[in-house]
Design an enzyme around this catalytic site. Structure first.
Site, PDB file in Angstrom:
ATOM      1  N   ARG A 239      -5.969   1.840  -2.856  1.00 17.08           N
ATOM      2  CA  ARG A 239      -5.152   1.049  -1.932  1.00 17.08           C
ATOM      3  C   ARG A 239      -5.732  -0.370  -1.905  1.00 17.08           C
ATOM      4  O   ARG A 239      -6.969  -0.550  -1.874  1.00 17.08           O
ATOM      5  CB  ARG A 239      -5.195   1.629  -0.509  1.00 17.08           C
ATOM      6  CG  ARG A 239      -4.379   2.902  -0.334  1.00 17.08           C
ATOM      7  CD  ARG A 239      -2.867   2.665  -0.488  1.00 17.08           C
ATOM      8  NE  ARG A 239      -2.071   3.858  -0.285  1.00 17.08           N
ATOM      9  CZ  ARG A 239      -1.604   4.632  -1.266  1.00 17.08           C
ATOM     10  NH1 ARG A 239      -1.873   4.358  -2.534  1.00 17.08           N
ATOM     11  NH2 ARG A 239      -0.847   5.677  -0.987  1.00 17.08           N
ATOM     12  N   GLU A 268       2.335  -5.485  -1.017  1.00 19.25           N
ATOM     13  CA  GLU A 268       3.106  -5.103  -2.218  1.00 19.25           C
ATOM     14  C   GLU A 268       4.585  -5.236  -1.931  1.00 19.25           C
ATOM     15  O   GLU A 268       5.007  -4.862  -0.820  1.00 19.25           O
ATOM     16  CB  GLU A 268       2.775  -3.657  -2.616  1.00 19.25           C
ATOM     17  CG  GLU A 268       1.334  -3.522  -3.063  1.00 19.25           C
ATOM     18  CD  GLU A 268       0.931  -2.078  -3.403  1.00 19.25           C
ATOM     19  OE1 GLU A 268       1.792  -1.186  -3.327  1.00 19.25           O
ATOM     20  OE2 GLU A 268      -0.237  -1.864  -3.709  1.00 19.25           O
ATOM     21  N   HIS A 287       1.579  -0.973  -8.965  1.00 15.70           N
ATOM     22  CA  HIS A 287       1.400   0.304  -8.250  1.00 15.70           C
ATOM     23  C   HIS A 287       2.138   1.436  -8.992  1.00 15.70           C
ATOM     24  O   HIS A 287       3.096   2.014  -8.469  1.00 15.70           O
ATOM     25  CB  HIS A 287       1.898   0.192  -6.793  1.00 15.70           C
ATOM     26  CG  HIS A 287       1.296   1.254  -5.908  1.00 15.70           C
ATOM     27  ND1 HIS A 287       0.997   1.056  -4.584  1.00 15.70           N
ATOM     28  CD2 HIS A 287       0.952   2.541  -6.167  1.00 15.70           C
ATOM     29  CE1 HIS A 287       0.499   2.166  -4.066  1.00 15.70           C
ATOM     30  NE2 HIS A 287       0.458   3.083  -5.012  1.00 15.70           N
TER      31      HIS A 287
HETATM   32  C1  DGY Z   1       0.315   7.781  -3.968  1.00 17.50           C
HETATM   33  O1  DGY Z   1       0.836   8.836  -4.355  1.00 17.50           O
HETATM   34  O2  DGY Z   1      -0.293   7.678  -2.904  1.00 17.50           O
HETATM   35  C2  DGY Z   1       0.517   6.601  -4.840  1.00 17.50           C
HETATM   36  O3  DGY Z   1      -0.388   5.598  -4.585  1.00 17.50           O
HETATM   37  C3  DGY Z   1       1.913   6.084  -4.623  1.00 17.50           C
HETATM   38  O4  DGY Z   1       2.029   5.566  -3.345  1.00 17.50           O
END
Ligand code: DGY
Length: 326
Positions: A239, A268, A287
């Site tokens: 994150r 994002e 991402h």
């Molecule tokens: C997750 O599955 O948490 C990925 O980062 C997509 O948000």
């Protein structure tokens, strides 16, 4: 009587059909944002919601507006935008999609590591720009990966899949920082658990694959970055908020560290005025840790299984994030 469910992400047609067969399904196809009236209106009578990438937090403020909600199924492993206390107060079940994305996400994080080390995107652009007119000179050389030290922050499923690739495929030494020790990786891959500062000082590659929590929010500050080797590469596949992004941009610009590969950002999509966009020693990806056809299909199916089970009042399985709600 059929229960009401809101789907707020695009999922494969056959999985959407399963939801439509089971529930009164409302498909909300704009960006889901817990603060936006249109989204709350769609959820007014919902017993369940399913989707991913909610822009804002599912907290008390949001939940008072969706009083019938009993279950939320997130199509992601991360659930940092859900306030677990607020869900608990109302007895709302939360399910996620952990196991199905482990290998795909590990693949992407390893791709970022390799591509950043070998400057793949930059060198491709070099050819596109017509600059390959003679053998390349040392300023374009990359960095070896095999035999180097990988320092990994976190030791969950994805971290273990990365460590396996690093140890078995690339003969890397493994250091890890985690709340608890993991004997399996220590035995299988000779991984050594250590303090964060020691890891940052020793690692050639620092990979972040921790959940975002109060403890990990801005864990990597300017001071922490300054502990890293000037030759080190930072990879964040977890994150964005785990790293102070402004401090990272400055560290990259001032060559405090060599390079970074980032799949996640504080905000994002990454705003076009981000200083990161001006740097050529950062590899950016939007991402996409789990974004393969196979993995996204498996995640959608898992999330549909989860919401069906939760609203039938069956006990969800390992994907139940908050079993304490009962
Ligand atoms: C997750 O599955 O948490 C990925 O980062 C997509 O948000």
């Amino acid at each position: 009587m059929k229960k009401n469910v809101v789907l707020y992400s695009k999922i494969p047609d056959d999985q959407q059909q399963r939801l439509a067969d089971e529930f009164n399904l409302t498909v909300f196809d704009s960006s889901p944002d817990a603060n936006k009236d249109a989204f709350i209106k769609a959820l007014a009578n919902a017993d369940g919601m399913i989707g991913s990438n909610m822009a804002s937090r599912v907290d008390d403020q949001f939940l008072v507006k969706v009083p019938k909600l009993k279950a939320a199924s997130t199509i992601s492993v991360g659930f940092d935008n859900y306030d677990l206390d607020a869900l608990k107060k109302r007895g709302i079940r939360l399910m996620n999609t952990p196991t199905v994305l482990t290998e795909g996400t590990a693949d992407l994080i390893f791709t970022l590591l390799m591509a950043t080390a070998r400057r793949t995107a930059e060198l491709s652009q070099f050819i596109h720009n017509g600059k390959w007119t003679k053998s390349i000179t040392p300023e374009y050389y990359g960095t070896d990966i095999h035999g180097k030290t990988l320092g990994i922050l976190g030791m969950g499923r994805i971290a273990k899949a990365i460590v396996k690739r690093a140890h078995c495929g690339f003969d890397m030494n493994i250091l890890y920082y985690n709340r608890s020790a993991h004997e399996d990786v220590e035995q299988d891959y000779q991984a050594k658990r250590c303090e964060l500062d020691d890891l940052l000082k020793q690692a050639d590659f620092v990979v972040i694959i921790l959940p975002l929590t109060k403890e990990t929010d801005r864990l990597i500050t300017k001071e922490k970055l300054s502990l890293m080797k000037p030759s080190a590469i930072l990879i964040n596949g977890a994150r964005g908020k785990i790293v102070d992004q402004q401090a990272l941009a400055e560290a990259l610009q001032n060559k405090v560290i060599k390079a970074a590969g980032l799949d996640v950002f504080e905000v994002e999509p990454l705003p076009m005025d981000s200083p990161l966009l001006k740097l050529n020693n950062v590899l950016l990806s939007p991402h996409v840790g789990s974004a393969t056809i196979e993995t996204r299909y498996a995640m959608a199916k898992c999330a549909v299984d989860n919401i069906i089970a939760a609203l039938k009042d069956e006990k969800p399985t390992q994907n139940w994030v908050n079993p304490e709600v009962g």
